[in-house]
Structures are given as C-alpha cells and as structure tokens.
Enzyme design. Structure first.
Site, PDB file in Angstrom:
ATOM      1  N   TYR A  45       7.276  -5.939 -11.964  1.00  0.00           N
ATOM      2  CA  TYR A  45       6.059  -6.496 -11.356  1.00  0.00           C
ATOM      3  C   TYR A  45       5.050  -6.879 -12.440  1.00  0.00           C
ATOM      4  O   TYR A  45       4.556  -8.003 -12.467  1.00  0.00           O
ATOM      5  CB  TYR A  45       5.490  -5.444 -10.415  1.00  0.00           C
ATOM      6  CG  TYR A  45       4.248  -5.843  -9.655  1.00  0.00           C
ATOM      7  CD1 TYR A  45       4.310  -6.758  -8.596  1.00  0.00           C
ATOM      8  CD2 TYR A  45       3.008  -5.287  -9.970  1.00  0.00           C
ATOM      9  CE1 TYR A  45       3.169  -7.098  -7.884  1.00  0.00           C
ATOM     10  CE2 TYR A  45       1.870  -5.625  -9.256  1.00  0.00           C
ATOM     11  CZ  TYR A  45       1.944  -6.530  -8.214  1.00  0.00           C
ATOM     12  OH  TYR A  45       0.814  -6.871  -7.498  1.00  0.00           O
ATOM     13  N   LYS A  86       4.127 -10.661 -13.326  1.00  0.00           N
ATOM     14  CA  LYS A  86       2.789 -11.223 -13.110  1.00  0.00           C
ATOM     15  C   LYS A  86       2.197 -11.740 -14.415  1.00  0.00           C
ATOM     16  O   LYS A  86       1.451 -12.723 -14.428  1.00  0.00           O
ATOM     17  CB  LYS A  86       1.871 -10.166 -12.501  1.00  0.00           C
ATOM     18  CG  LYS A  86       2.215  -9.812 -11.055  1.00  0.00           C
ATOM     19  CD  LYS A  86       1.782 -10.917 -10.094  1.00  0.00           C
ATOM     20  CE  LYS A  86       1.990 -10.507  -8.648  1.00  0.00           C
ATOM     21  NZ  LYS A  86       1.493 -11.513  -7.696  1.00  0.00           N
ATOM     22  N   THR A 117      -6.831  -3.292  -3.420  1.00  0.00           N
ATOM     23  CA  THR A 117      -7.564  -3.748  -2.242  1.00  0.00           C
ATOM     24  C   THR A 117      -6.929  -3.146  -0.990  1.00  0.00           C
ATOM     25  O   THR A 117      -5.712  -2.965  -0.936  1.00  0.00           O
ATOM     26  CB  THR A 117      -7.537  -5.291  -2.191  1.00  0.00           C
ATOM     27  OG1 THR A 117      -8.141  -5.769  -3.381  1.00  0.00           O
ATOM     28  CG2 THR A 117      -8.290  -5.827  -0.994  1.00  0.00           C
TER      29      THR A 117
HETATM   30  P1  NAD Z   1       1.942  -7.855   1.032  1.00  0.00           P
HETATM   31  O1  NAD Z   1       3.247  -7.224   0.669  1.00  0.00           O
HETATM   32  O2  NAD Z   1       1.310  -7.444   2.302  1.00  0.00           O
HETATM   33  O3  NAD Z   1       2.081  -9.438   1.056  1.00  0.00           O
HETATM   34  C1  NAD Z   1       2.970 -10.162   0.263  1.00  0.00           C
HETATM   35  C2  NAD Z   1       3.567 -11.251   1.147  1.00  0.00           C
HETATM   36  O4  NAD Z   1       4.448 -12.075   0.356  1.00  0.00           O
HETATM   37  C3  NAD Z   1       4.401 -10.688   2.304  1.00  0.00           C
HETATM   38  O5  NAD Z   1       4.045 -11.339   3.495  1.00  0.00           O
HETATM   39  C4  NAD Z   1       5.827 -10.994   1.893  1.00  0.00           C
HETATM   40  O6  NAD Z   1       6.700 -11.119   2.989  1.00  0.00           O
HETATM   41  C5  NAD Z   1       5.646 -12.274   1.109  1.00  0.00           C
HETATM   42  N1  NAD Z   1       6.714 -12.552   0.161  1.00  0.00           N
HETATM   43  C6  NAD Z   1       7.277 -11.690  -0.741  1.00  0.00           C
HETATM   44  N2  NAD Z   1       8.235 -12.321  -1.434  1.00  0.00           N
HETATM   45  C7  NAD Z   1       8.283 -13.604  -0.980  1.00  0.00           C
HETATM   46  C8  NAD Z   1       9.066 -14.725  -1.288  1.00  0.00           C
HETATM   47  N3  NAD Z   1      10.015 -14.675  -2.232  1.00  0.00           N
HETATM   48  N4  NAD Z   1       8.849 -15.877  -0.616  1.00  0.00           N
HETATM   49  C9  NAD Z   1       7.908 -15.951   0.355  1.00  0.00           C
HETATM   50  N5  NAD Z   1       7.124 -14.906   0.703  1.00  0.00           N
HETATM   51  C10 NAD Z   1       7.323 -13.743   0.041  1.00  0.00           C
HETATM   52  O7  NAD Z   1       0.971  -7.594  -0.206  1.00  0.00           O
HETATM   53  P2  NAD Z   1      -0.553  -8.005  -0.433  1.00  0.00           P
HETATM   54  O8  NAD Z   1      -1.292  -6.772  -0.747  1.00  0.00           O
HETATM   55  O9  NAD Z   1      -1.034  -8.885   0.653  1.00  0.00           O
HETATM   56  O10 NAD Z   1      -0.441  -8.837  -1.798  1.00  0.00           O
HETATM   57  C11 NAD Z   1      -0.562 -10.242  -1.846  1.00  0.00           C
HETATM   58  C12 NAD Z   1      -0.610 -10.698  -3.307  1.00  0.00           C
HETATM   59  O11 NAD Z   1      -1.720 -10.102  -3.972  1.00  0.00           O
HETATM   60  C13 NAD Z   1       0.623 -10.329  -4.130  1.00  0.00           C
HETATM   61  O12 NAD Z   1       0.923 -11.404  -4.997  1.00  0.00           O
HETATM   62  C14 NAD Z   1       0.176  -9.136  -4.936  1.00  0.00           C
HETATM   63  O13 NAD Z   1       0.857  -9.037  -6.151  1.00  0.00           O
HETATM   64  C15 NAD Z   1      -1.308  -9.448  -5.139  1.00  0.00           C
HETATM   65  N6  NAD Z   1      -2.080  -8.201  -5.375  1.00  0.00           N
HETATM   66  C16 NAD Z   1      -2.454  -7.415  -4.327  1.00  0.00           C
HETATM   67  C17 NAD Z   1      -3.173  -6.247  -4.575  1.00  0.00           C
HETATM   68  C18 NAD Z   1      -3.658  -5.349  -3.463  1.00  0.00           C
HETATM   69  O14 NAD Z   1      -4.278  -4.328  -3.767  1.00  0.00           O
HETATM   70  N7  NAD Z   1      -3.444  -5.648  -2.205  1.00  0.00           N
HETATM   71  C19 NAD Z   1      -3.492  -5.888  -5.890  1.00  0.00           C
HETATM   72  C20 NAD Z   1      -3.074  -6.720  -6.925  1.00  0.00           C
HETATM   73  C21 NAD Z   1      -2.378  -7.887  -6.650  1.00  0.00           C
END
Ligand code: NAD
Ligand code: UDP
Length: 315
Positions: free
Chosen positions: A145, A149, A175
């Site tokens: 990861y 990233k 978040t």
């Molecule tokens: P989440 O797992 O709820 O959402 C990720 C979404 O991406 C899911 O709906 C999943 O089905 C979809 N997905 C995964 N692989 C895929 C693919 N190959 N093709 C199409 N869709 C795909 O997680 P989140 O918390 O909503 O995170 C969203 C983004 O924000 C991510 O990129 C994550 O790395 C980044 N992020 C989130 C946080 C946090 O605290 N929530 C922190 C840092 C970074």
C-alpha cells in the site's frame, strides 16, 4: 458551472460521501467501482437521481469516460484489506492510477489522486509536513500500500511534467464516519462496533501509538477546494491535527456508547506507525481550510450510524 465528474472508488466509504457532496453542488457524477471493499447499498439512495451513474469497472483495466474532473479514490484502504492480496493492491495503486491519469490526459480532465499519510511510513518527523520524504519499509507487510501510493504520487507528478495533465495529490490522514464498512478492520469502526455489542475492545500493542482522526465531511471540503485550486501546490495534507492515543480513543468510545466493554490487548501489527499527526499549515494557507468537526461530534454520528446498522441486522 455544472461539471461531469468521475469518482473512482465511488461506492466506498469516502467515495460515496463524495458522490453525495458533488451532486449537492449541482454536478453530474459517474461513480466507478468494482465493489472490492464496498457494496452497492452505499450509493443505492443516489440511483434515482438522473445526474448519477454507477459503473461496475476495475481501474486496473483502461476505460474512457467523458468527464471534466476525476477524483481517483479506488484502492483498498484498510490494512486488513490491502494486505489480504498485496499484489492486487499494488496493481490497483499503480496500474489503476496509471489508467486514470491516461484517461485524464485523453479527455483533458483535472484529476485528484487520493494519497495517504502512509507515504510518511513510521515517521521520524513530527508532525508530518509535506516536505518530509518519509520512513517507509519497502519490504514490510504495509509496503504494498505505502509504496503503491508513493508510486501513484510519482505517476501524478510525471504526467503533470511530461504531458501537462492538471493533477492534484491529497495526502489523507485517518478519516472516519458513517458508512465505514462493518468488516473494514480500521480502528474507529472496530471500536464502535465492539463497544455497541459489549465485546472486548481490541487494542493492538499497549495503545500508546497515536493517530489524528478527521471527520469525513471535513476531509471532503478539503478535496473540493484542492481540485479547484488554480496552481499546482504539490501534495497537500488533509487531516485533523488533534492527535490522541489509541487507548484514549478506546476509552472515549466506551464512555460515549455507555458500553460495558473491557480493553483487551492484542499483538501490535508489524511496522504499525508509532505517531501520526498532520501539519496542515499548507492546507490552511492555500485552501483556507481547517477541520470543523470535533471528535466528540464526529464519533457521536458514527456511533449512531453503527447503532442503526446493528438494529437493522437484528430486526
Ligand atoms: P474504501 O475501502 O471504503 O473505498 C475504496 C473503494 O475502492 C471501494 O469502494 C472499493 O470497492 C474500490 N476499489 C478497490 N479496488 C478497486 C479497483 N481495482 N477498481 C475499482 N474500484 C476499486 O476506503 P476509503 O476509506 O473510502 O478510501 C478511499 C481512498 O482514500 C483510497 O484510495 C485510500 O487509499 C484513501 N485513503 C483513505 C484514508 C481513510 O482514512 N479513509 C486514509 C488515507 C487514504
Ligand atoms: N488498531 C487497534 N485495534 C483495532 C484496529 C486498529 O488498536 O481493532 C490500531 C492499529 O494498530 C493502529 C491504529 O489503531 O495503530 C489505526 O489503525 P487503522 O487500521 O485504523 O489505520 P492505520 O492508521 O494503521 O492505517
């Protein structure tokens, strides 16, 4: 002006809230997701809106979608999910981002890449500023990861330099909020669900590691301001600088839910970052942004969400 906006990972936790926000701002939204860590139910309530489209697609396959802007969020985000199939995680982070940048280049869309505080690894600088290059183990269990990233960021700046694509990089810090997946495995959803069911609260290690928790609506306001910014500011941290230990979060969750849960220590995962807190000086200065929702308010809303989820499960 009404825009047509693509949200990849749009059915996920952050993505589904972002789709709602963008529709609320008057835009058309194309939500793209392969439902790897989410479900259609997250966006079901948006399906009747004629400005909303749902596409089942994997970002590791190329695609053309006519749009003005792209928020590229598709990637598993929870350590439990992204470590389950590390090769797939890297493929999504790297190939997926490459495909979305290629799409942005083809249709001339602005694109925001969802990066993460994980690019700082187990940081030696505290709080973390965007200028810090990080301290990441490239071969540890989190590397699929973290390095994925980091490569996504490199791809974004390379497309900007080489092809003049308008890219923005947001480094998201932990978040939380309603609609986190119940099996997500991240700390807030775990603690709230455990507390509401009077189950032991699983503290990894001694719980002295810190995180800084941002409520979802605050984060998304930062996203929209960042993508709208005229000049490229480089990566921008978006998060809440109010830092607390994991033990404090557990105690607060027990108190706010009125739970009978006890604390239970479990082994600390390998390479679990010891401290994490964003320096948000750049976001304050360039986006006039800062978080507004306190942990008490945000946690309260998250508790209500999971309480009604559990009630529905029981009924
Ligand atoms: P989440 O797992 O709820 O959402 C990720 C979404 O991406 C899911 O709906 C999943 O089905 C979809 N997905 C995964 N692989 C895929 C693919 N190959 N093709 C199409 N869709 C795909 O997680 P989140 O918390 O909503 O995170 C969203 C983004 O924000 C991510 O990129 C994550 O790395 C980044 N992020 C989130 C946080 C946090 O605290 N929530 C922190 C840092 C970074
Ligand atoms: N954590 C914990 N108990 C849990 C889940 C997580 O103590 O049930 C800890 C985890 O070890 C980490 C912090 O909480 O120190 C945040 O974990 P999370 O998976 O939410 O996100 P991370 O910031 O590690 O990506």
């Amino acid at each position: 002006m009404r825009k047509r906006i693509l949200v990849t990972g749009g059915a996920g936790f952050l993505g589904s809230h972002l789709c709602e926000k963008l529709l609320g701002l008057g835009h058309e939204v194309v939500c793209l997701d392969n439902f790897f860590t989410s479900a259609r139910r997250n966006v079901e309530h948006l399906l009747d809106d004629h400005r909303f489209e749902l596409l089942r697609h994997d970002v590791t396959e190329s695609i053309i979608v006519e749009c003005d802007e792209i928020y590229h969020l598709a990637c598993p985000a929870s350590p439990v999910h992204y470590q389950r199939n590390p090769v797939r995680t890297i493929r999504t982070a790297v190939h997926g981002t490459l495909n979305m940048l290629e799409l942005a280049r083809t249709v001339r869309a602005r694109i925001m890449i969802a990066s993460t505080s994980e690019v700082y690894g187990d940081p030696k600088e505290h709080p973390q500023r965007e200028s810090y290059w990080g301290h990441v183990n490239p071969i540890g269990p989190r590397a699929c990861y973290d390095e994925g990233k980091r490569c996504a960021e490199t791809l974004a700046v390379s497309y900007a330099r080489q092809y003049d694509v308008t890219t923005r990089i947001v480094r998201i810090f932990n978040t939380y909020g309603p609609r986190m997946h119940e099996n997500d495995g991240r700390v807030v959803s775990n603690f709230v669900l455990q507390a509401l069911q009077n189950q032991p609260i699983t503290i990894y290690g001694e719980g002295q590691q810190t995180r800084s928790f941002c409520y979802v609506s605050d984060l998304l306001e930062g996203f929209v301001r960042l993508l709208a910014l005229k000049d490229d500011p480089g990566p921008v941290n978006i998060g809440n600088p109010s830092e607390r230990t994991i033990r404090e979060l557990a105690e607060m969750t027990i108190k706010m839910t009125g739970s009978k849960s006890v604390l239970k220590n479990e082994p600390l995962p390998v390479d679990d970052p010891t401290r994490r807190c964003p320096d948000i000086g750049k976001a304050r200065a360039l986006l006039d942004w800062q978080p507004k929702v306190s942990i008490e308010e945000g946690l309260g809303k998250t508790i209500e969400h999971f309480r009604s989820f559990l009630n529905q499960q029981g009924s």
